[in-house]
Design a protein around this motif. Structure first.
Motif, PDB file in Angstrom:
ATOM      1  N   ARG A 125      -6.103   1.326  11.029  1.00 44.01           N
ATOM      2  CA  ARG A 125      -6.293   1.962   9.724  1.00 44.01           C
ATOM      3  C   ARG A 125      -6.738   0.932   8.702  1.00 44.01           C
ATOM      4  O   ARG A 125      -6.242  -0.184   8.698  1.00 44.01           O
ATOM      5  N   LEU A 128      -6.303   0.501   4.964  1.00 46.32           N
ATOM      6  CA  LEU A 128      -5.411   1.100   3.972  1.00 46.32           C
ATOM      7  C   LEU A 128      -6.084   1.397   2.640  1.00 46.32           C
ATOM      8  O   LEU A 128      -5.658   2.302   1.927  1.00 46.32           O
ATOM      9  N   ASN A 129      -7.144   0.640   2.295  1.00 44.54           N
ATOM     10  CA  ASN A 129      -7.831   0.901   1.025  1.00 44.54           C
ATOM     11  C   ASN A 129      -9.072   1.767   1.194  1.00 44.54           C
ATOM     12  O   ASN A 129      -9.790   2.017   0.233  1.00 44.54           O
ATOM     13  N   ASN A 173      -4.971  -5.278   4.491  1.00 40.94           N
ATOM     14  CA  ASN A 173      -5.596  -3.969   4.386  1.00 40.94           C
ATOM     15  C   ASN A 173      -5.508  -3.183   5.687  1.00 40.94           C
ATOM     16  O   ASN A 173      -5.996  -2.058   5.757  1.00 40.94           O
ATOM     17  N   ASP A 230      -5.505   9.050   5.269  1.00 39.36           N
ATOM     18  CA  ASP A 230      -6.070   7.951   4.474  1.00 39.36           C
ATOM     19  C   ASP A 230      -7.476   8.312   4.011  1.00 39.36           C
ATOM     20  O   ASP A 230      -7.827   8.124   2.842  1.00 39.36           O
TER      21      ASP A 230
END
Length: 166
Positions: A81, A83-84, A94, A106
């Motif tokens: 993933r 994250l941002n 991240n 996400d």
């Protein structure tokens, strides 16, 4: 270089597949030559680099390499993933392993989830969907007008597709 693990100005390098190193900043280096690898963005938007592996040149995802080197192997049924929401930001902070559902959540939260008009395959626009839902014309007539199948019209009207459109 030649070292298999090193830290320089907060950048930590870990060994990856023998001759390569991956840093917590998302950089990749050939430890044998000391050269940074050229990273490019693949058609899916992920940062990758090409390397010889098992007798062929193969692309490797930077985010997966960073996660494998710093967090550990990918747990079964999980994915990497960002994250941002930025698929090219491969700094360790991240990245995380998570379920496909986590990854989809996400993408929705970051506005990067591909659906509706963002899909390269879409034949309808959000305006078309609203017009179809408010029309009293038959599905066959609407299908011919919009270049889709009558089944597509039915799915739009029953909100089984284009569910994100009011």
């Amino acid at each position: 270089t030649g070292s298999r693990h090193m830290t320089i100005d907060g950048e930590i390098w870990r060994s990856y597949l023998a001759d390569y190193g991956v840093s917590n900043f998302g950089r990749v280096r050939n430890f044998r030559t000391g050269h940074d690898m050229k990273i490019y963005v693949n058609p899916q938007g992920y940062a990758v680099w090409s390397m010889w592996f098992l007798g062929a040149i193969r692309p490797h995802s930077v985010h997966r390499a960073v996660l494998q080197c710093f967090i550990g192997p990918c747990p079964e049924g999980q994915v990497g993933r960002h994250l941002n929401g930025d698929k090219t930001d491969n700094c360790l902070e991240n990245l995380a392993w998570g379920t496909p559902a986590d990854n989809a959540a996400d993408a929705i939260a970051h506005g990067t989830f591909v659906r509706g008009e963002k899909s390269g395959m879409a034949k309808l626009s959000e305006g078309d969907v609203r017009a179809i839902r408010s029309s009293s014309e038959t599905g066959v007539i609407l299908a011919a007008r919009y270049g889709v199948t009558p089944t597509s019209i039915t799915r739009v009207r029953k909100r089984k597709s284009w569910t994100h459109v009011d």
